[in-house]
Design a protein around this motif. Sequence first.
Motif, PDB file in Angstrom:
ATOM      1  N   ALA A 146     -45.829 -17.637   9.709  1.00 36.39           N
ATOM      2  CA  ALA A 146     -46.256 -18.925  10.267  1.00 36.39           C
ATOM      3  C   ALA A 146     -47.090 -19.704   9.265  1.00 36.39           C
ATOM      4  O   ALA A 146     -46.927 -20.921   9.110  1.00 36.39           O
ATOM      5  N   MET A 147     -47.995 -19.032   8.560  1.00 37.02           N
ATOM      6  CA  MET A 147     -48.875 -19.711   7.611  1.00 37.02           C
ATOM      7  C   MET A 147     -48.132 -20.147   6.343  1.00 37.02           C
ATOM      8  O   MET A 147     -48.488 -21.138   5.707  1.00 37.02           O
ATOM      9  N   GLU A 148     -47.082 -19.408   5.987  1.00 38.23           N
ATOM     10  CA  GLU A 148     -46.339 -19.728   4.772  1.00 38.23           C
ATOM     11  C   GLU A 148     -45.184 -20.703   5.006  1.00 38.23           C
ATOM     12  O   GLU A 148     -44.613 -21.227   4.043  1.00 38.23           O
ATOM     13  N   ALA A 149     -44.851 -20.954   6.274  1.00 31.56           N
ATOM     14  CA  ALA A 149     -43.697 -21.802   6.605  1.00 31.56           C
ATOM     15  C   ALA A 149     -43.827 -23.182   5.957  1.00 31.56           C
ATOM     16  O   ALA A 149     -44.866 -23.833   6.038  1.00 31.56           O
ATOM     17  N   GLY A 150     -42.755 -23.608   5.295  1.00 32.23           N
ATOM     18  CA  GLY A 150     -42.721 -24.924   4.693  1.00 32.23           C
ATOM     19  C   GLY A 150     -43.343 -25.031   3.316  1.00 32.23           C
ATOM     20  O   GLY A 150     -43.274 -26.092   2.685  1.00 32.23           O
ATOM     21  N   ARG A 151     -43.946 -23.960   2.819  1.00 33.85           N
ATOM     22  CA  ARG A 151     -44.554 -24.006   1.480  1.00 33.85           C
ATOM     23  C   ARG A 151     -43.485 -23.825   0.403  1.00 33.85           C
ATOM     24  O   ARG A 151     -42.589 -22.989   0.565  1.00 33.85           O
ATOM     25  N   PRO A 152     -43.587 -24.563  -0.685  1.00 35.27           N
ATOM     26  CA  PRO A 152     -42.675 -24.295  -1.809  1.00 35.27           C
ATOM     27  C   PRO A 152     -42.904 -22.875  -2.324  1.00 35.27           C
ATOM     28  O   PRO A 152     -44.040 -22.452  -2.537  1.00 35.27           O
ATOM     29  N   GLY A 153     -41.842 -22.129  -2.481  1.00 37.77           N
ATOM     30  CA  GLY A 153     -41.974 -20.753  -2.949  1.00 37.77           C
ATOM     31  C   GLY A 153     -42.769 -19.892  -1.987  1.00 37.77           C
ATOM     32  O   GLY A 153     -43.601 -19.090  -2.403  1.00 37.77           O
ATOM     33  N   ALA A 154     -42.522 -20.064  -0.693  1.00 40.28           N
ATOM     34  CA  ALA A 154     -43.290 -19.351   0.337  1.00 40.28           C
ATOM     35  C   ALA A 154     -43.332 -17.842   0.044  1.00 40.28           C
ATOM     36  O   ALA A 154     -42.342 -17.231  -0.359  1.00 40.28           O
ATOM     37  N   TRP A 155     -44.513 -17.260   0.275  1.00 41.54           N
ATOM     38  CA  TRP A 155     -44.751 -15.844  -0.010  1.00 41.54           C
ATOM     39  C   TRP A 155     -44.385 -14.999   1.194  1.00 41.54           C
ATOM     40  O   TRP A 155     -44.481 -15.442   2.339  1.00 41.54           O
ATOM     41  N   ARG A 156     -43.954 -13.766   0.957  1.00 44.86           N
ATOM     42  CA  ARG A 156     -43.628 -12.823   2.022  1.00 44.86           C
ATOM     43  C   ARG A 156     -44.392 -11.530   1.807  1.00 44.86           C
ATOM     44  O   ARG A 156     -44.632 -11.111   0.671  1.00 44.86           O
ATOM     45  N   ALA A 157     -44.793 -10.902   2.915  1.00 46.93           N
ATOM     46  CA  ALA A 157     -45.606  -9.688   2.830  1.00 46.93           C
ATOM     47  C   ALA A 157     -44.910  -8.582   2.057  1.00 46.93           C
ATOM     48  O   ALA A 157     -45.558  -7.758   1.397  1.00 46.93           O
ATOM     49  N   GLU A 158     -43.582  -8.549   2.093  1.00 47.46           N
ATOM     50  CA  GLU A 158     -42.828  -7.511   1.391  1.00 47.46           C
ATOM     51  C   GLU A 158     -43.075  -7.540  -0.118  1.00 47.46           C
ATOM     52  O   GLU A 158     -42.864  -6.531  -0.799  1.00 47.46           O
ATOM     53  N   GLU A 159     -43.536  -8.671  -0.632  1.00 47.19           N
ATOM     54  CA  GLU A 159     -43.775  -8.790  -2.065  1.00 47.19           C
ATOM     55  C   GLU A 159     -44.941  -7.925  -2.537  1.00 47.19           C
ATOM     56  O   GLU A 159     -45.089  -7.700  -3.740  1.00 47.19           O
ATOM     57  N   MET A 160     -45.750  -7.413  -1.612  1.00 50.57           N
ATOM     58  CA  MET A 160     -46.827  -6.500  -1.999  1.00 50.57           C
ATOM     59  C   MET A 160     -46.312  -5.117  -2.343  1.00 50.57           C
ATOM     60  O   MET A 160     -47.044  -4.308  -2.924  1.00 50.57           O
ATOM     61  N   GLY A 161     -45.082  -4.833  -1.941  1.00 44.64           N
ATOM     62  CA  GLY A 161     -44.529  -3.515  -2.230  1.00 44.64           C
ATOM     63  C   GLY A 161     -45.314  -2.414  -1.532  1.00 44.64           C
ATOM     64  O   GLY A 161     -45.706  -2.546  -0.371  1.00 44.64           O
ATOM     65  N   THR A 162     -45.590  -1.329  -2.264  1.00 38.51           N
ATOM     66  CA  THR A 162     -46.282  -0.184  -1.665  1.00 38.51           C
ATOM     67  C   THR A 162     -47.725  -0.512  -1.298  1.00 38.51           C
ATOM     68  O   THR A 162     -48.334   0.172  -0.473  1.00 38.51           O
ATOM     69  N   ARG A 163     -48.275  -1.555  -1.886  1.00 34.65           N
ATOM     70  CA  ARG A 163     -49.659  -1.944  -1.573  1.00 34.65           C
ATOM     71  C   ARG A 163     -49.797  -2.411  -0.119  1.00 34.65           C
ATOM     72  O   ARG A 163     -50.872  -2.297   0.466  1.00 34.65           O
ATOM     73  N   TYR A 164     -48.710  -2.933   0.453  1.00 39.21           N
ATOM     74  CA  TYR A 164     -48.754  -3.426   1.836  1.00 39.21           C
ATOM     75  C   TYR A 164     -49.219  -2.329   2.791  1.00 39.21           C
ATOM     76  O   TYR A 164     -50.104  -2.536   3.616  1.00 39.21           O
ATOM     77  N   ARG A 165     -48.603  -1.138   2.691  1.00 37.06           N
ATOM     78  CA  ARG A 165     -48.916  -0.068   3.638  1.00 37.06           C
ATOM     79  C   ARG A 165     -50.377   0.355   3.525  1.00 37.06           C
ATOM     80  O   ARG A 165     -51.043   0.612   4.533  1.00 37.06           O
ATOM     81  N   ARG A 166     -50.900   0.385   2.311  1.00 38.42           N
ATOM     82  CA  ARG A 166     -52.315   0.773   2.129  1.00 38.42           C
ATOM     83  C   ARG A 166     -53.236  -0.254   2.770  1.00 38.42           C
ATOM     84  O   ARG A 166     -54.200   0.104   3.455  1.00 38.42           O
ATOM     85  N   LEU A 167     -52.946  -1.536   2.564  1.00 38.66           N
ATOM     86  CA  LEU A 167     -53.799  -2.563   3.137  1.00 38.66           C
ATOM     87  C   LEU A 167     -53.648  -2.636   4.656  1.00 38.66           C
ATOM     88  O   LEU A 167     -54.627  -2.866   5.380  1.00 38.66           O
ATOM     89  N   ALA A 168     -52.437  -2.439   5.149  1.00 38.45           N
ATOM     90  CA  ALA A 168     -52.211  -2.484   6.592  1.00 38.45           C
ATOM     91  C   ALA A 168     -52.973  -1.383   7.316  1.00 38.45           C
ATOM     92  O   ALA A 168     -53.366  -1.544   8.482  1.00 38.45           O
ATOM     93  N   SER A 169     -53.194  -0.257   6.641  1.00 31.64           N
ATOM     94  CA  SER A 169     -53.942   0.828   7.276  1.00 31.64           C
ATOM     95  C   SER A 169     -55.403   0.448   7.509  1.00 31.64           C
ATOM     96  O   SER A 169     -56.114   1.115   8.266  1.00 31.64           O
ATOM     97  N   GLY A 170     -55.844  -0.627   6.890  1.00 26.89           N
ATOM     98  CA  GLY A 170     -57.227  -1.071   7.044  1.00 26.89           C
ATOM     99  C   GLY A 170     -57.440  -2.102   8.124  1.00 26.89           C
ATOM    100  O   GLY A 170     -58.528  -2.673   8.232  1.00 26.89           O
ATOM    101  N   VAL A 171     -56.397  -2.371   8.942  1.00 23.81           N
ATOM    102  CA  VAL A 171     -56.548  -3.346  10.020  1.00 23.81           C
ATOM    103  C   VAL A 171     -56.109  -2.743  11.351  1.00 23.81           C
ATOM    104  O   VAL A 171     -55.340  -1.774  11.394  1.00 23.81           O
TER     105      VAL A 171
END
Length: 228
Positions: A146-171
Motif C-alpha cells: 500500500a505504501m509503495e503503490a504508485g512509486r517509480p521503481g516501487a520496492w517489495r519486501a522480497e528484495e530483502m532476501g534472507t534478511r526479511y525473515r530475521r527482521l520479521a521475527s522482531g515484530v
Amino acid sequence: MRRVGVLSQAALTRENRINNRKFDPPSPADLVRLVQKHPLAWLVSCVEGAFSATLLPLRPVVDSSGVIVEFRGHFARSNAHVGVVRDQSRAIALFLGPQGYISPSWMKDRTQAPTWAYASARFDLELALVEGGAQLDDIIHDLVDAMEAGRPGAWRAEEMGTRYRRLASGVVGFHARVLEQRAKFKLGQDERADVFEDITAALAHEGPQELHEWIQHCNSQRTRGASG
C-alpha cells in the motif's frame, strides 16, 4: 447507581452525535479515504488506569458495503505495549487527517473568531495478536504494498532476501476488529456563506492545499450552488 450513570452518558453521547451530524463524513468511502491517506494513528490501551500509546501505521479492511470492519498492523516485539495487549485486548485508534488553523485575517468580517478545521476518526477495537507465520507475512506485505503503490521503481519486501525473515521475527502483528467508530469532519459546514467563501479563497491561495480540497469536497452541495 453506576449502571444509571453509564446509561446517562451513553444517552448524552447519542444526543451529541445527533446534534453534530453536519460534521459526519459525507460517505463511508470518505472515512476509508481518510485512514488510507493518513494511516499513522495513535493506538491507545488502558489497564488499571495506566495508559499505553504507540504510533503505528494501520491498514483498514473494508466489507462489501464499504464499511471499515478491521485494521491490521504490527508492533515491534520489544514494545511494552505488546504485553499490555496480551492483558487487555481492547484499545482505541485515533486518526488525524487534514487540518489547519482558520484565521479571521482572511475574512472581510473581522468580528469572526479563529477556529480550526480538521477531519478525525476514532475506532474502538478488539485486538488479536499474530505472532508469526503466513498471517504476519500478509500483514507486513499489505502495508508495504500500500505504501509503495504508485512509486517509480516501487520496492517489495522480497528484495530483502534472507534478511526479511530475521527482521520479521522482531515484530508482532495484530488484527483489530472494529467495535465502534466515530468520525468528525469539521470542515466549514457550519460557516456562513460569505465566511466560507473567504476561507476557501485563502486556502486556495495559501494552503494547505489538501485541507482546501477536503473542505471543497465536504461542502460540495454549497460549492456546486455557487458555481451554478
